[in-house]
Motif scaffolding. Sequence first.
Motif, PDB file in Angstrom:
ATOM      1  N   UNK A   1      -1.975   4.004   9.996  1.00 56.55           N
ATOM      2  CA  UNK A   1      -2.347   4.141   8.586  1.00 56.55           C
ATOM      3  C   UNK A   1      -1.453   3.276   7.706  1.00 56.55           C
ATOM      4  N   UNK A   2      -0.151   3.259   8.012  1.00 54.98           N
ATOM      5  CA  UNK A   2       0.786   2.422   7.260  1.00 54.98           C
ATOM      6  C   UNK A   2       0.388   0.955   7.365  1.00 54.98           C
ATOM      7  N   UNK A   3       0.088   0.506   8.581  1.00 54.56           N
ATOM      8  CA  UNK A   3      -0.288  -0.895   8.793  1.00 54.56           C
ATOM      9  C   UNK A   3      -1.561  -1.238   8.029  1.00 54.56           C
ATOM     10  N   UNK A   4      -2.533  -0.336   8.086  1.00 55.55           N
ATOM     11  CA  UNK A   4      -3.805  -0.571   7.393  1.00 55.55           C
ATOM     12  C   UNK A   4      -3.607  -0.654   5.884  1.00 55.55           C
ATOM     13  N   UNK A   5      -2.812   0.265   5.341  1.00 56.08           N
ATOM     14  CA  UNK A   5      -2.567   0.273   3.894  1.00 56.08           C
ATOM     15  C   UNK A   5      -1.773  -0.953   3.446  1.00 56.08           C
TER      16      UNK A   5
END
Length: 306
Positions: free
Chosen positions: A132-136
């Motif tokens: 999720x961090x990478x996507x955001x």
Amino acid sequence: MSTPRSTTERTNRKAISEALLAEKLGLNDSWIERWEENGAWREESCAPDQLPEFIRQKLNRGELKEVEEKVDQLVAAGCQRSVVYFCLQQLSPAAEWSRSGGHLEGVQAQQGEELASQKQKRAIATREDMATVASNARAARKEIHRHKYELSFTAEALRCALPVGFSTSAENPEDALLLLESALSWVAKLADAYATPMVSTLIKSKGLLYLAMYVGRHADERKLCGQRTDSVLADSKKASGDRRARRTHLPAANVLVNLLSMIMGADQSWSPSELKEKVKSFRQDYPRLYRLLEMKLAELHKFASR
């Protein structure tokens, strides 16, 4: 030829686990505080001058006397009393809780009241969390790049202060936006490479390492053996090889094992061979951390010897 994902993940997990374990063991902290006061340098060790509070609360007067006698024997064998106390402190429930992710955080019950310390425990992030961090991060980078022109002239028009905190400072809004995009790419790359360390396995029984390594390094082993050593060892050879048999005999033969048994309880006692294996495994799995822990314990020992 590309590296298989499973191999890369194992490598990353090992590196992340080592970094996390160093933090959990306090190896990134200063164990001897140094500061300047009135033109002179002061030093203060984090090693206490008395038995840790959890031991004094747990044991009765007679048991405390026995514990102090064991500590006296370790001191007579070459250890420093305050460093032994420091190592014993690492066996406390509070130390175990801290290594497992516990921390105190200031919480305000009502508006205007002073902050009160509240125990909280932070779970380690999972691969899904980091995905999720990478996507955001990628989404934010994309939007910043898309609207770079508008953001740039807005910063100039409103005279917004440029971001700080980087070793390389931005000279204008365009540089700041480029730096931010680069930082977000870096965050996304880190998140993609993340592999969740197995925290419970990583920190299990690590509190034993401090005392086992310190005594093993600084105490004369011959002085730690009781008068019953030969007979006990002979009896232990006759006993069955199961864990219970070894624990029934060997703790009486060794001051260190006796001390640990008194503090941790007979059901959590360790034999000399088990302690040696614990230290050996730590040295093999994390040689850099082993050397660092050994060095920091030696620093405390030298400081207390002055």
